[in-house]
Structure formats: C-alpha cells, structure tokens
Motif scaffolding. Sequence first.
Motif, PDB file in Angstrom:
ATOM      1  N   THR A 220       0.820  -1.212   0.000  1.00  0.00           N
ATOM      2  CA  THR A 220       0.000   0.000   0.000  1.00  0.00           C
ATOM      3  C   THR A 220       0.854   1.263   0.000  1.00  0.00           C
ATOM      4  N   LEU A 221       2.002   1.213   0.677  1.00  0.00           N
ATOM      5  CA  LEU A 221       2.823   2.416   0.826  1.00  0.00           C
ATOM      6  C   LEU A 221       3.241   3.030  -0.516  1.00  0.00           C
ATOM      7  N   PRO A 222       3.709   2.242  -1.511  1.00  0.00           N
ATOM      8  CA  PRO A 222       4.038   2.856  -2.803  1.00  0.00           C
ATOM      9  C   PRO A 222       2.826   3.509  -3.474  1.00  0.00           C
ATOM     10  N   CYS A 223       1.661   2.906  -3.297  1.00  0.00           N
ATOM     11  CA  CYS A 223       0.433   3.487  -3.848  1.00  0.00           C
ATOM     12  C   CYS A 223       0.159   4.840  -3.190  1.00  0.00           C
ATOM     13  N   PHE A 224       0.377   4.893  -1.878  1.00  0.00           N
ATOM     14  CA  PHE A 224       0.183   6.129  -1.122  1.00  0.00           C
ATOM     15  C   PHE A 224       1.127   7.219  -1.625  1.00  0.00           C
ATOM     16  N   PHE A 225       2.397   6.860  -1.826  1.00  0.00           N
ATOM     17  CA  PHE A 225       3.378   7.836  -2.325  1.00  0.00           C
ATOM     18  C   PHE A 225       3.045   8.282  -3.750  1.00  0.00           C
ATOM     19  N   LEU A 226       2.530   7.348  -4.557  1.00  0.00           N
ATOM     20  CA  LEU A 226       2.098   7.718  -5.905  1.00  0.00           C
ATOM     21  C   LEU A 226       0.956   8.736  -5.823  1.00  0.00           C
ATOM     22  N   GLY A 227       0.059   8.540  -4.867  1.00  0.00           N
ATOM     23  CA  GLY A 227      -1.026   9.490  -4.655  1.00  0.00           C
ATOM     24  C   GLY A 227      -0.509  10.862  -4.252  1.00  0.00           C
ATOM     25  N   ASN A 304      -7.420   2.719  -3.830  1.00  0.00           N
ATOM     26  CA  ASN A 304      -7.633   3.251  -2.484  1.00  0.00           C
ATOM     27  C   ASN A 304      -6.337   3.796  -1.879  1.00  0.00           C
ATOM     28  N   GLY A 305      -5.218   3.131  -2.128  1.00  0.00           N
ATOM     29  CA  GLY A 305      -3.940   3.635  -1.640  1.00  0.00           C
ATOM     30  C   GLY A 305      -3.573   4.969  -2.292  1.00  0.00           C
ATOM     31  N   ILE A 306      -3.811   5.066  -3.607  1.00  0.00           N
ATOM     32  CA  ILE A 306      -3.520   6.311  -4.333  1.00  0.00           C
ATOM     33  C   ILE A 306      -4.401   7.448  -3.833  1.00  0.00           C
ATOM     34  N   ILE A 307      -5.692   7.164  -3.668  1.00  0.00           N
ATOM     35  CA  ILE A 307      -6.628   8.206  -3.209  1.00  0.00           C
ATOM     36  C   ILE A 307      -6.274   8.651  -1.791  1.00  0.00           C
ATOM     37  N   ALA A 308      -5.888   7.695  -0.941  1.00  0.00           N
ATOM     38  CA  ALA A 308      -5.481   8.044   0.425  1.00  0.00           C
ATOM     39  C   ALA A 308      -4.288   8.998   0.396  1.00  0.00           C
ATOM     40  N   GLY A 309      -3.322   8.733  -0.475  1.00  0.00           N
ATOM     41  CA  GLY A 309      -2.155   9.607  -0.589  1.00  0.00           C
ATOM     42  C   GLY A 309      -2.519  10.976  -1.127  1.00  0.00           C
ATOM     43  N   SER A 310      -3.421  11.015  -2.092  1.00  0.00           N
ATOM     44  CA  SER A 310      -3.848  12.289  -2.666  1.00  0.00           C
ATOM     45  C   SER A 310      -4.612  13.118  -1.644  1.00  0.00           C
ATOM     46  N   PHE A 311      -5.523  12.473  -0.914  1.00  0.00           N
ATOM     47  CA  PHE A 311      -6.304  13.195   0.098  1.00  0.00           C
ATOM     48  C   PHE A 311      -5.393  13.744   1.204  1.00  0.00           C
ATOM     49  N   THR A 312      -4.388  12.952   1.590  1.00  0.00           N
ATOM     50  CA  THR A 312      -3.466  13.407   2.638  1.00  0.00           C
ATOM     51  C   THR A 312      -2.706  14.646   2.190  1.00  0.00           C
ATOM     52  N   PHE A 313      -2.237  14.630   0.957  1.00  0.00           N
ATOM     53  CA  PHE A 313      -1.526  15.801   0.445  1.00  0.00           C
ATOM     54  C   PHE A 313      -2.473  16.975   0.195  1.00  0.00           C
ATOM     55  N   TYR A 314      -3.743  16.681  -0.109  1.00  0.00           N
ATOM     56  CA  TYR A 314      -4.716  17.777  -0.218  1.00  0.00           C
ATOM     57  C   TYR A 314      -4.848  18.489   1.126  1.00  0.00           C
ATOM     58  N   VAL A 315      -4.926  17.718   2.215  1.00  0.00           N
ATOM     59  CA  VAL A 315      -5.019  18.317   3.551  1.00  0.00           C
ATOM     60  C   VAL A 315      -3.789  19.172   3.825  1.00  0.00           C
ATOM     61  N   LEU A 316      -2.598  18.638   3.469  1.00  0.00           N
ATOM     62  CA  LEU A 316      -1.366  19.404   3.628  1.00  0.00           C
ATOM     63  C   LEU A 316      -1.432  20.702   2.827  1.00  0.00           C
ATOM     64  N   TYR A 317      -1.915  20.593   1.600  1.00  0.00           N
ATOM     65  CA  TYR A 317      -2.019  21.765   0.718  1.00  0.00           C
ATOM     66  C   TYR A 317      -2.935  22.841   1.312  1.00  0.00           C
ATOM     67  N   ASP A 318      -4.134  22.458   1.739  1.00  0.00           N
ATOM     68  CA  ASP A 318      -5.084  23.463   2.212  1.00  0.00           C
ATOM     69  C   ASP A 318      -4.630  24.086   3.530  1.00  0.00           C
TER      70      ASP A 318
END
Length: 369
Positions: A220-227, A304-318
């Motif tokens: 899952t971790l690589p998917c998260f980083f890809l996100g 799901n791993g990619i979306i989790a990574g994207s959402f986490t970085f969205y939170v960081l962004y906002d």
Amino acid sequence: MAVTKRVRIYTEEDVANHKSAKSCWITCRGKVYDVTGFVPDHPGGDDLILAHAGTDVESIMKDGDSHDHSDSAYDMLEEYVIGRLGTEATVVRDDWEAPDDFHPEDTNSAEDFEKTQFLDLRTPLLQQMWQANFSKSYYLKQVHQPRHLQESARLFAYDIFEVCTRTVWYAVPLIWLPIAANLFLRSMLQFNAPIPTFLSDPLLPLSLTSTVTLDVFAKTLPCFFLGNFIWTILEYGMHRFLFHIDEFLPDHSAFLTLHFLLHGIHHYMPMDRLRLVMPPVMFGILQAPFTRLAYILFPTPVANGIIAGSFTFYVLYDCMHYALHHTKLPAYLRDMKKYHLAHHYKNFELGFGVTSKIWDYVFKTVLPV
C-alpha cells in the motif's frame, strides 16, 4: 450616467477589440459607443472614423484643425452609447515585494464601490455577480485587485446559505484525514482479500486492523506515495487550468459568477480567513471525477492507496495555504509565503505552486520574487 444592468462597464481593451467596419467602437468622455451603424453615414467619410476605431475620440472631436464637432454631433453620439469605461483599482503591481509581516490596510468599501462600480462589499456579493453589468475584461481586472476587510464579506443574504461558504481551516483535517486513513486501511486489507464497500460498512477496517501484515503495508505504501505525487500535479494543474481559466472564460454573468465562486473571490479577498480552504462540499464535488477515474484505471486496493495519498496531500495543501496567508513560518515556508503572496499581489499569471515550485519550474511559470 447612472449605472444599471443595461449599461455595461467596459475596459479600454474591450473597446480596442472593436476597430473594424463590421464592429466599430469608440470612447468619449468616459462613455463607450458602438458606432458601427453610423460609419457609412459619417459626414467626414468612413475612413476618418475607422482611423480612430477602438480608441478615445474626445481630443479629435475637439480638434478645430481636423473638424470641431457641434453640440448636435455630441447629441447624435449619445444614440450609440452602450456603456462606460470602468475605473481601475491598482493594488497588484510588478514591483510589489512581500514583507515578512504582511498586514494590508482595510478597504474602504464605500469609496471602493463609488470609484470602481464593481462590487459593493457592504451587500451580498453573489446576487451582484449574477446581475453583473460589467464585461469579462473589467471583471478580470477588478477581481485580481485585492480588497481587505476585518470580517468576511457576505455572499448570500440568508444565513443558512452563507454559513456553507465559510470554512475554518481545521475542518479540512478533521473531515478528510479520517477518510484518508480509512482508505489506507482498506487498501491494505484489500491486498489480502475482498471486503465490503465503504458505503455498506464504513467502519469495517477498524475492526480488522489486527489482521494487517507488514507485507500488505509494503504494497500500500508505494500506492500512497504515488497518490502524493499525483496530488502535486493536480494542485498545479487545477490552479492553473481550472481556477485561472481566465482567457477561455465566456463573457456571460453565469460563467463569471461560477469563476468568482471557484477562485475569483479568493483573489478578490485573499486574506479572508474563512475562505482560504475549500468548503467540504466543493472539494467533495471536485474530487469525485478523479477518484472515479482511479477506480477505473487501477485495481481497488491500488486505487484506495492512491486516493489516500492524494487526500493526505490535499489536507497538507489546504492547511499550508491557510498558513501562507496568516501564520509566521520557518525558513522554507517563509519563502513559499512570499512566493504565494506574490501570486496575489504581483502577478497572478505566474506562480501557481502552493506547496512547492516544482511544477512551476517544469512548465516555466516561476514567479520571480
């Protein structure tokens, strides 16, 4: 001349775009005239009027050597009036530099409206946008000139709608980080075996955390980083090509209103603490097509791993976006704060990166600060 919905406000650029026999506009004494129908009947010949098409003719009409026009000529000109030239506010400028402690002066709402006849900050803004009496060119010039108030300007007259337009910064991590964590857990569990969907059993991953192994975490971790990486592209791409779609924006009040709600209001009032992060409903709408695409392109655990990574970085962004406007920051973030504020106060056509300048360098949109 009184400003009504039928009398539009234009810029000099609007007028300059109409300089042919098929569409001939001129300005005089601050008013805009469409004299296309008068060109063939001009006593001095059509060549004379076309020579000044798209420009201001006040001086030439008073020029006795050329032809000093009579009062009746000015009266006739009034038959062709279609609007007036707007008065520009000037805040954004090329020589602007961000101080370490940036606190802009409050805008005098009454004086601002009297000068520009754009939006009255004392009354709800959405209805004014919907009934806009200004051209797209004038809107873009004004909306990118920041105004500042102690409190948020109202969008709606009714509180029940108004509250939905204001978001405290900590609502973003409170709502979206648990969703990201849930999707991360689901990704790990789904690498082992299929599980019910989020809608059918949203809390299921919490009861199965004990079954998670290092092996599925490593998947899952690589998917998260890809996100994470994909979000940086979306951050830049949406900011540049959706929020700043200025050039391709149709000149219609409905599209100007949509632009204003999406991003225009942020440039118009960039220090508004309650409109610096996306309302949850807006982000929910914007993320939907992208998450749907992820499920189409990738197996569910990977998506799901990619979306989790994207959402986490969205939170960081906002959260970082809020901090760049209102918080004292360490060295790197201080540099990004100056960079982002320059996007608002120096040149809004460059500097689209918020969390980093990486894609600005790649696509040559770096803003010199």
